[in-house]
Design a protein around this motif. Structure first.
Motif, short mmCIF file in Angstrom:
data_model
loop_
_atom_site.label_atom_id
_atom_site.label_comp_id
_atom_site.label_asym_id
_atom_site.label_seq_id
_atom_site.Cartn_x
_atom_site.Cartn_y
_atom_site.Cartn_z
N VAL A 1 0.81 -1.22 0.00
CA VAL A 1 0.00 0.00 0.00
C VAL A 1 0.84 1.27 0.00
O VAL A 1 0.30 2.35 -0.14
N ALA A 2 2.14 1.16 0.17
CA ALA A 2 3.01 2.34 0.10
C ALA A 2 4.26 1.99 -0.68
O ALA A 2 4.42 2.42 -1.82
N MET A 3 5.14 1.19 -0.10
CA MET A 3 6.36 0.81 -0.79
C MET A 3 7.02 -0.34 -0.04
O MET A 3 6.67 -0.63 1.10
N ASP A 4 7.97 -0.96 -0.70
CA ASP A 4 8.89 -1.89 -0.07
C ASP A 4 10.24 -1.19 -0.07
O ASP A 4 10.54 -0.39 -0.96
N PHE A 5 11.07 -1.50 0.91
CA PHE A 5 12.38 -0.87 0.98
C PHE A 5 13.41 -1.90 1.41
O PHE A 5 13.20 -2.66 2.36
N GLY A 6 14.53 -1.93 0.69
CA GLY A 6 15.64 -2.81 1.04
C GLY A 6 16.96 -2.11 0.79
O GLY A 6 17.01 -1.03 0.18
N ARG A 7 18.04 -2.72 1.26
CA ARG A 7 19.37 -2.13 1.13
C ARG A 7 20.38 -3.21 0.79
O ARG A 7 20.30 -4.33 1.28
N ILE A 8 21.36 -2.82 -0.03
CA ILE A 8 22.49 -3.69 -0.36
C ILE A 8 23.75 -2.85 -0.24
O ILE A 8 23.87 -1.80 -0.87
N THR A 9 24.71 -3.31 0.57
CA THR A 9 26.00 -2.64 0.66
C THR A 9 26.93 -3.33 -0.32
O THR A 9 27.20 -4.51 -0.20
N ILE A 10 27.43 -2.57 -1.29
CA ILE A 10 28.34 -3.11 -2.28
C ILE A 10 29.76 -3.16 -1.70
O ILE A 10 30.47 -4.15 -1.83
N ARG A 11 30.14 -2.07 -1.09
CA ARG A 11 31.42 -1.97 -0.38
C ARG A 11 31.27 -0.77 0.55
O ARG A 11 30.27 -0.05 0.49
N GLU A 12 32.28 -0.54 1.38
CA GLU A 12 32.21 0.60 2.27
C GLU A 12 32.04 1.87 1.45
O GLU A 12 32.79 2.12 0.49
N GLY A 13 31.04 2.63 1.78
CA GLY A 13 30.80 3.89 1.09
C GLY A 13 29.95 3.78 -0.16
O GLY A 13 29.68 4.78 -0.82
N LEU A 14 29.50 2.57 -0.53
CA LEU A 14 28.65 2.39 -1.73
C LEU A 14 27.48 1.49 -1.36
O LEU A 14 27.64 0.30 -1.10
N VAL A 15 26.30 2.11 -1.32
CA VAL A 15 25.09 1.41 -0.91
C VAL A 15 24.01 1.58 -1.97
O VAL A 15 23.89 2.64 -2.58
N VAL A 16 23.26 0.51 -2.19
CA VAL A 16 22.12 0.54 -3.11
C VAL A 16 20.85 0.45 -2.27
O VAL A 16 20.71 -0.44 -1.43
N TYR A 17 19.94 1.38 -2.51
CA TYR A 17 18.64 1.36 -1.84
C TYR A 17 17.59 0.94 -2.86
O TYR A 17 17.54 1.47 -3.98
N LEU A 18 16.77 -0.01 -2.48
CA LEU A 18 15.71 -0.54 -3.35
C LEU A 18 14.36 -0.05 -2.87
O LEU A 18 14.05 -0.15 -1.68
N PHE A 19 13.57 0.47 -3.79
CA PHE A 19 12.23 0.93 -3.47
C PHE A 19 11.24 0.21 -4.38
O PHE A 19 11.26 0.42 -5.60
N GLY A 20 10.43 -0.66 -3.80
CA GLY A 20 9.39 -1.34 -4.56
C GLY A 20 8.14 -0.48 -4.57
O GLY A 20 7.64 -0.08 -3.52
N THR A 21 7.65 -0.18 -5.75
CA THR A 21 6.47 0.68 -5.88
C THR A 21 5.20 -0.13 -5.71
O THR A 21 5.18 -1.33 -5.98
N PRO A 22 4.12 0.51 -5.29
CA PRO A 22 2.84 -0.19 -5.25
C PRO A 22 2.35 -0.46 -6.67
O PRO A 22 2.58 0.34 -7.57
N GLY A 23 1.68 -1.59 -6.86
CA GLY A 23 1.27 -2.00 -8.19
C GLY A 23 -0.09 -1.52 -8.65
O GLY A 23 -0.33 -1.40 -9.84
#
Length: 191
Positions: free
Chosen positions: A64-86
């Motif tokens: 109903v709003a979003m999904d959120f996740g995180r992946i650390t690639i290396r120190e100082g580099l992070v990917v944030y994932l935002f799943g949109t509502p369908g």
């Protein structure tokens, strides 16, 4: 384009979009290093006649709003994932979620392929780099990449790949494909 390590932290934002029940929440959960934030609610009578559950009759919850996740690639580099509502009734949030995004994964389901058209249109209109990842459900018909590309009327430079978002390795391949495509688009726009 070469990226040199820097003392400044870098955060990349990626959107996961697509129709209702296509696997956005599952993809974020499969790849996130943290317990994902999920805004899942049980489908209720209020959605009858509004939410199209044809082809996903077994689905009992919805974002109903979003999904959120995180992946650390290396120190100082992070990917944030935002799943949109369908569902269409929650699309008003997409503008805020997409602000500053590197690119987007449009998940597709061959049982309901037309459900990804709004996501494709949204990212094409905004010039946001995107790829299409076909989530291969066990009971879905199989098509090759070019058949999917043709059915979705995609430009030849938009990557299309098959995946199983339940598998971490498959989700990782999807995200790597998006980042590589986004970097190509960025490099080409600066040339």
């Amino acid at each position: 384009m070469d990226f040199e390590p820097s003392d400044e932290p870098v955060a990349l934002k990626i959107l996961i979009a697509g129709g209702f029940g296509v696997g956005k929440t599952t993809l974020v959960g499969a790849i996130s290093e943290i317990r994902p934030l999920r805004t899942e609610e049980v489908l209720s009578d209020r959605g009858i006649g509004i939410d199209d559950t044809d082809g996903v009759e077994g689905k009992t919850t919805t974002t109903v709003a979003m999904d959120f996740g995180r992946i650390t690639i290396r120190e100082g580099l992070v990917v944030y994932l935002f799943g949109t509502p369908g569902q269409e009734r929650f699309w008003f949030m997409w503008d805020e979620l997409s602000y500053g995004a590197l690119g987007a994964v449009v998940l597709a389901d061959t049982r309901r392929l037309t459900d990804c058209f709004p996501s494709i249109d949204y990212f094409e209109q905004r010039g946001t780099p995107f790829i299409v990842a076909v989530n291969c459900f066990d009971d879905a018909d199989r098509y090759d990449v070019e058949e999917v590309r043709s059915a979705l009327d995609l430009d030849p430079d938009v990557p299309v790949l098959m995946c199983d978002v339940r598998r971490r390795a498959s989700a990782k391949t999807v995200l790597i494909t998006l980042v590589e495509h986004s970097l190509r688009v960025l490099t080409a726009s600066q040339a």
